[in-house]
Design a protein around this motif. Structure first.
Motif, PDB file in Angstrom:
ATOM      1  N   THR A  35      39.655  11.103  35.575  1.00 61.86           N
ATOM      2  CA  THR A  35      40.145  12.002  34.526  1.00 61.86           C
ATOM      3  C   THR A  35      41.151  12.941  35.159  1.00 61.86           C
ATOM      4  O   THR A  35      40.891  13.492  36.232  1.00 61.86           O
ATOM      5  N   THR A  36      42.306  13.111  34.508  1.00 55.32           N
ATOM      6  CA  THR A  36      43.276  14.112  34.943  1.00 55.32           C
ATOM      7  C   THR A  36      43.559  15.039  33.771  1.00 55.32           C
ATOM      8  O   THR A  36      43.452  14.641  32.605  1.00 55.32           O
ATOM      9  N   GLU A  37      43.903  16.278  34.118  1.00 51.70           N
ATOM     10  CA  GLU A  37      44.253  17.237  33.079  1.00 51.70           C
ATOM     11  C   GLU A  37      45.454  18.043  33.545  1.00 51.70           C
ATOM     12  O   GLU A  37      45.499  18.524  34.676  1.00 51.70           O
ATOM     13  N   THR A  38      46.436  18.154  32.655  1.00 51.80           N
ATOM     14  CA  THR A  38      47.578  19.040  32.855  1.00 51.80           C
ATOM     15  C   THR A  38      47.548  20.058  31.718  1.00 51.80           C
ATOM     16  O   THR A  38      46.655  20.013  30.867  1.00 51.80           O
ATOM     17  N   SER A  39      48.527  20.933  31.670  1.00 55.12           N
ATOM     18  CA  SER A  39      48.559  21.912  30.579  1.00 55.12           C
ATOM     19  C   SER A  39      48.791  21.244  29.233  1.00 55.12           C
ATOM     20  O   SER A  39      48.449  21.798  28.196  1.00 55.12           O
ATOM     21  N   GLU A  40      49.351  20.036  29.251  1.00 57.98           N
ATOM     22  CA  GLU A  40      49.710  19.347  28.013  1.00 57.98           C
ATOM     23  C   GLU A  40      48.702  18.294  27.552  1.00 57.98           C
ATOM     24  O   GLU A  40      48.556  18.058  26.360  1.00 57.98           O
ATOM     25  N   VAL A  41      48.029  17.624  28.511  1.00 57.79           N
ATOM     26  CA  VAL A  41      47.257  16.450  28.112  1.00 57.79           C
ATOM     27  C   VAL A  41      46.112  16.176  29.096  1.00 57.79           C
ATOM     28  O   VAL A  41      46.211  16.481  30.283  1.00 57.79           O
ATOM     29  N   THR A  42      45.049  15.594  28.554  1.00 49.69           N
ATOM     30  CA  THR A  42      43.953  15.074  29.366  1.00 49.69           C
ATOM     31  C   THR A  42      43.995  13.556  29.256  1.00 49.69           C
ATOM     32  O   THR A  42      44.105  13.009  28.160  1.00 49.69           O
ATOM     33  N   ARG A  43      43.930  12.891  30.424  1.00 52.28           N
ATOM     34  CA  ARG A  43      43.956  11.427  30.456  1.00 52.28           C
ATOM     35  C   ARG A  43      42.693  10.924  31.149  1.00 52.28           C
ATOM     36  O   ARG A  43      42.177  11.580  32.047  1.00 52.28           O
ATOM     37  N   THR A  44      42.252   9.732  30.748  1.00 43.68           N
ATOM     38  CA  THR A  44      41.124   9.089  31.418  1.00 43.68           C
ATOM     39  C   THR A  44      41.491   7.638  31.703  1.00 43.68           C
ATOM     40  O   THR A  44      42.324   7.035  31.017  1.00 43.68           O
ATOM     41  N   LEU A  45      40.848   7.101  32.731  1.00 41.75           N
ATOM     42  CA  LEU A  45      41.030   5.696  33.093  1.00 41.75           C
ATOM     43  C   LEU A  45      39.698   5.163  33.594  1.00 41.75           C
ATOM     44  O   LEU A  45      39.036   5.803  34.415  1.00 41.75           O
ATOM     45  N   ASP A  46      39.311   4.002  33.087  1.00 42.66           N
ATOM     46  CA  ASP A  46      38.136   3.289  33.577  1.00 42.66           C
ATOM     47  C   ASP A  46      38.627   1.939  34.085  1.00 42.66           C
ATOM     48  O   ASP A  46      38.905   1.028  33.310  1.00 42.66           O
ATOM     49  N   LEU A  47      38.805   1.851  35.413  1.00 41.01           N
ATOM     50  CA  LEU A  47      39.344   0.659  36.058  1.00 41.01           C
ATOM     51  C   LEU A  47      38.181  -0.116  36.670  1.00 41.01           C
ATOM     52  O   LEU A  47      37.429   0.429  37.478  1.00 41.01           O
ATOM     53  N   ARG A  48      38.032  -1.376  36.270  1.00 39.33           N
ATOM     54  CA  ARG A  48      36.908  -2.189  36.741  1.00 39.33           C
ATOM     55  C   ARG A  48      37.391  -3.503  37.339  1.00 39.33           C
ATOM     56  O   ARG A  48      38.333  -4.117  36.840  1.00 39.33           O
ATOM     57  N   HIS A  49      36.671  -3.916  38.385  1.00 34.92           N
ATOM     58  CA  HIS A  49      36.951  -5.178  39.083  1.00 34.92           C
ATOM     59  C   HIS A  49      35.694  -6.023  38.994  1.00 34.92           C
ATOM     60  O   HIS A  49      34.593  -5.538  39.247  1.00 34.92           O
ATOM     61  N   ASP A  50      35.839  -7.297  38.621  1.00 35.47           N
ATOM     62  CA  ASP A  50      34.668  -8.150  38.410  1.00 35.47           C
ATOM     63  C   ASP A  50      34.130  -8.803  39.685  1.00 35.47           C
ATOM     64  O   ASP A  50      33.167  -9.560  39.638  1.00 35.47           O
ATOM     65  N   GLY A  51      34.755  -8.547  40.842  1.00 38.25           N
ATOM     66  CA  GLY A  51      34.300  -9.148  42.085  1.00 38.25           C
ATOM     67  C   GLY A  51      34.916 -10.507  42.363  1.00 38.25           C
ATOM     68  O   GLY A  51      34.718 -11.085  43.425  1.00 38.25           O
ATOM     69  N   ARG A  52      35.655 -11.029  41.390  1.00 40.94           N
ATOM     70  CA  ARG A  52      36.307 -12.327  41.549  1.00 40.94           C
ATOM     71  C   ARG A  52      37.824 -12.223  41.413  1.00 40.94           C
ATOM     72  O   ARG A  52      38.490 -13.245  41.276  1.00 40.94           O
ATOM     73  N   GLY A  53      38.350 -11.011  41.398  1.00 39.66           N
ATOM     74  CA  GLY A  53      39.797 -10.829  41.342  1.00 39.66           C
ATOM     75  C   GLY A  53      40.352 -10.395  40.004  1.00 39.66           C
ATOM     76  O   GLY A  53      41.538 -10.119  39.890  1.00 39.66           O
TER      77      GLY A  53
END
Length: 190
Positions: free
Chosen positions: A63-81
């Motif tokens: 999660t990142t937050e600036t004065s203008e916006v909050t962003r989220t990212l859920d990055l997942r790897h399945d173990g097979r590439g």
């Protein structure tokens, strides 16, 4: 056996600071971290990282937050590439084993530990799922890590290269960055 560490870096590249709480268990790690920076604009970032055996990324939540916006990212790897970003397939980084969170020295740890590059000779090229901060855009990044020398206490110096950028990083015995010239330097408790 699980061992835990807390590490704080002066992140010169963002004119800020970052702290990670890292737990090692066999060949896996779990970490949570927070950072604050002022370049390219004032922001804060909070993340959770977990790997599977061999220090291969399983999941990075940011999660990142600036004065203008909050962003989220859920990055997942399945173990097979295969990767997903916020539940959607992300084929641009197919085959990558690791994430690399921008301005975060912790994410240099996984490839170095997997091949013991802080302790023994070798050079490895990796495709990374690179996440820029604070916008959380994910891009493929080809990176090379080359062992240069052993240093005191079981650590070592490793050259990091990506495109035209090169930097010689110092790692401690646990594979955590001590010094990353022009990016970050570890702070020591008093």
């Amino acid at each position: 056996m699980t061992t835990s560490r807390a590490v704080t870096w002066d992140v010169m590249a963002s004119h800020g600071y970052g702290t990670a709480w890292v737990a090692f268990d066999g060949e896996t790690l779990r970490a949570r971290g927070r950072a604050v920076g002022t370049d390219p604009e004032p922001y804060w970032v909070s993340y959770e990282l977990e790997t599977r055996d061999g220090y291969v990324t399983r999941r990075l939540r940011v999660t990142t937050e600036t004065s203008e916006v909050t962003r989220t990212l859920d990055l997942r790897h399945d173990g097979r590439g295969e990767w997903t970003a916020d539940g959607q397939p992300f084929p641009e980084v197919h085959g990558a084993l690791d994430c690399d969170l921008g301005l975060c020295p912790l994410t240099n740890t996984m490839p170095v530990l997997r091949y013991g590059l802080h302790r023994a000779a070798g050079e490895r090229e990796f495709l990374m799922a690179w996440v820029s901060v604070p916008d959380l855009a994910v891009r493929p990044s080809v990176q090379t890590y080359t062992h240069l020398a052993a240093t005191g206490g079981g650590g070592g110096r490793v050259r990091f290269a990506s495109g035209d950028f090169r930097s010689d990083l110092d790692f401690d015995a646990d594979g955590l960055v001590v010094d990353y010239p022009e990016l970050a330097s570890r702070l020591t408790p008093r």
